[in-house]
Design a protein around this motif. Structure first.
Motif, PDB file in Angstrom:
ATOM      1  N   TYR A  73       0.836  -1.544  -0.124  1.00 21.49           N
ATOM      2  CA  TYR A  73       0.058  -0.144  -0.007  1.00 21.49           C
ATOM      3  C   TYR A  73       0.688   1.246  -0.071  1.00 21.49           C
ATOM      4  CZ  TYR A  73      -4.016   2.982   1.295  1.00 21.49           C
ATOM      5  OH  TYR A  73      -4.947   3.855   0.981  1.00 21.49           O
ATOM      6  N   PHE A  74       2.044   1.130   0.661  1.00 21.95           N
ATOM      7  CA  PHE A  74       2.758   2.457   1.008  1.00 21.95           C
ATOM      8  C   PHE A  74       3.919   2.498   0.157  1.00 21.95           C
ATOM      9  CE2 PHE A  74       0.389   2.254   4.841  1.00 21.95           C
ATOM     10  CZ  PHE A  74      -0.275   3.379   4.831  1.00 21.95           C
ATOM     11  N   LEU A  76       4.756   0.219  -2.803  1.00 21.11           N
ATOM     12  CA  LEU A  76       4.823   0.151  -4.158  1.00 21.11           C
ATOM     13  C   LEU A  76       4.505   1.338  -4.956  1.00 21.11           C
ATOM     14  CD1 LEU A  76       2.967  -3.495  -4.869  1.00 21.11           C
ATOM     15  CD2 LEU A  76       5.706  -2.936  -4.940  1.00 21.11           C
ATOM     16  N   PRO A  77       3.630   2.429  -4.378  1.00 22.33           N
ATOM     17  CA  PRO A  77       3.410   3.570  -5.071  1.00 22.33           C
ATOM     18  C   PRO A  77       4.620   4.207  -5.518  1.00 22.33           C
ATOM     19  CG  PRO A  77       1.843   3.209  -3.493  1.00 22.33           C
ATOM     20  CD  PRO A  77       2.632   2.289  -3.210  1.00 22.33           C
ATOM     21  N   ARG A  78       5.475   4.289  -4.541  1.00 22.15           N
ATOM     22  CA  ARG A  78       6.932   4.919  -4.840  1.00 22.15           C
ATOM     23  C   ARG A  78       7.490   4.168  -6.044  1.00 22.15           C
ATOM     24  NH1 ARG A  78       8.742   8.468  -0.604  1.00 22.15           N
ATOM     25  NH2 ARG A  78       7.523   8.456   1.088  1.00 22.15           N
ATOM     26  N   GLY A  80       6.063   3.266  -8.693  1.00 24.60           N
ATOM     27  CA  GLY A  80       5.170   3.446  -9.742  1.00 24.60           C
ATOM     28  C   GLY A  80       3.938   2.464  -9.885  1.00 24.60           C
ATOM     29  N   VAL A  81       3.891   1.596  -9.026  1.00 23.74           N
ATOM     30  CA  VAL A  81       2.744   0.637  -8.888  1.00 23.74           C
ATOM     31  C   VAL A  81       1.646   0.880  -7.907  1.00 23.74           C
ATOM     32  CG1 VAL A  81       1.972  -1.727  -8.781  1.00 23.74           C
ATOM     33  CG2 VAL A  81       4.303  -1.218  -9.512  1.00 23.74           C
ATOM     34  N   LYS A  82       0.582   1.377  -8.138  1.00 25.16           N
ATOM     35  CA  LYS A  82      -0.431   1.920  -7.407  1.00 25.16           C
ATOM     36  C   LYS A  82      -1.648   0.871  -7.470  1.00 25.16           C
ATOM     37  CE  LYS A  82       0.332   6.884  -8.204  1.00 25.16           C
ATOM     38  NZ  LYS A  82      -0.114   8.342  -8.709  1.00 25.16           N
ATOM     39  N   LEU A  83      -2.048   0.292  -6.255  1.00 23.88           N
ATOM     40  CA  LEU A  83      -2.953  -0.458  -6.076  1.00 23.88           C
ATOM     41  C   LEU A  83      -4.028   0.162  -5.107  1.00 23.88           C
ATOM     42  CD1 LEU A  83      -0.879  -3.718  -5.451  1.00 23.88           C
ATOM     43  CD2 LEU A  83      -1.953  -3.127  -7.484  1.00 23.88           C
ATOM     44  N   SER A  84      -5.266  -0.281  -5.026  1.00 22.05           N
ATOM     45  CA  SER A  84      -6.299  -0.122  -4.394  1.00 22.05           C
ATOM     46  C   SER A  84      -6.314  -0.669  -2.962  1.00 22.05           C
ATOM     47  CB  SER A  84      -7.770  -0.303  -4.844  1.00 22.05           C
ATOM     48  OG  SER A  84      -8.019  -1.595  -4.931  1.00 22.05           O
ATOM     49  N   SER A  85      -7.018  -0.158  -2.031  1.00 25.00           N
ATOM     50  CA  SER A  85      -6.556  -0.779  -0.766  1.00 25.00           C
ATOM     51  C   SER A  85      -7.285  -2.357  -0.944  1.00 25.00           C
ATOM     52  CB  SER A  85      -7.610  -0.178   0.342  1.00 25.00           C
ATOM     53  OG  SER A  85      -7.114   0.999   0.674  1.00 25.00           O
ATOM     54  N   CYS A  88      -4.711  -4.620  -2.580  1.00 28.09           N
ATOM     55  CA  CYS A  88      -3.574  -4.668  -1.669  1.00 28.09           C
ATOM     56  C   CYS A  88      -3.784  -5.992  -0.674  1.00 28.09           C
ATOM     57  CB  CYS A  88      -3.119  -3.483  -0.826  1.00 28.09           C
ATOM     58  SG  CYS A  88      -2.512  -2.342  -1.799  1.00 28.09           S
TER      59      CYS A  88
END
Length: 219
Positions: A73-74, A76-78, A80-85, A88
């Motif tokens: 959740y925290f 992977l977005p760094r 470049g991979v964004k997942l919903s809650s 995750c």
């Protein structure tokens, strides 16, 4: 005990239980598939894949689900991979559950008598046919108690999903406690909710175990 508050809060718990069940069901199905694949790989000792499966099992079993969720959740977005809650949670539950399912299935595969495998070889069955028609059906009945225990474990592990902003049962309980200070009422509903979710799994597991045990003797 404020029973009027409990009656007003029940719909919130029902809604949260529905979300918990959906995420848990997806995670259990996927973790079963991952666990079975890894169990067959390790049972057959397939080169390279065997080492990869063993490394995955050790990594998964020796890290808490909460840490895995935080990474998804925290961290992977760094990258470049964004997942919903919810995504995750499903991935985290699959990653954790797959290793426990693998251990259950692998021990069940190993429990199948060598004589059964040799009998299949004598009638000309290929290795994959032996696995499919002889080993897996027998291993399935052996794995039922462990599988049911894993299902219950994974459902209980959903209680950490609130840490990544999923409105599950724990999230609702903490929210009600924070808003209304109804700690006793919120916790009673939380305990009752998990009991209602887990009791059918216990009953179904016990029934399946009895049926399969009797079937071995033609009952």
């Amino acid at each position: 005990m404020d029973f009027s508050f409990i009656s007003r809060a029940i719909p919130l718990y029902v809604q949260a239980a529905g979300l918990t069940i959906r995420i848990a069901a997806a995670g259990i199905l996927l973790s079963s598939a991952v666990g079975l694949a890894c169990a067959v790989i390790r049972y057959e000792k397939i080169p390279v894949l065997n080492a990869a499966a063993a490394a995955y099992v050790e990594l998964s079993r020796n890290t808490p689900l909460l840490i895995q969720l935080f990474f998804l959740y925290f961290a992977l977005p760094r990258l470049g991979v964004k997942l919903s809650s919810q995504q995750c949670c499903v991935i985290g539950l699959t990653f954790l559950g797959g290793s426990y399912m693998e251990e259950t299935f692998r021990s069940a595969l190993a429990a199948v008598s060598r004589v059964q495998i040799e009998a299949g070889q004598c009638v000309g069955l290929r290795r994959m046919q032996i696995i499919r028609f002889i080993v897996l059906p027998q291993a399935f009945s052996v794995s039922v108690p462990g599988f049911c225990a894993n299902v219950m474990f994974l459902i209980k592990e959903t209680s950490v999903f609130s840490a990544v902003a999923v409105a599950d049962l724990m999230y609702v309980a903490k929210d009600l406690i924070g808003l209304y200070y109804k700690t006793d009422e919120a916790l009673v509903l939380l305990v009752a909710s998990y009991f209602i979710l887990l009791l059918p799994v216990t009953i179904a597991g016990a029934w399946a175990e009895r049926r399969l045990r009797h079937a071995q003797f033609g009952g």
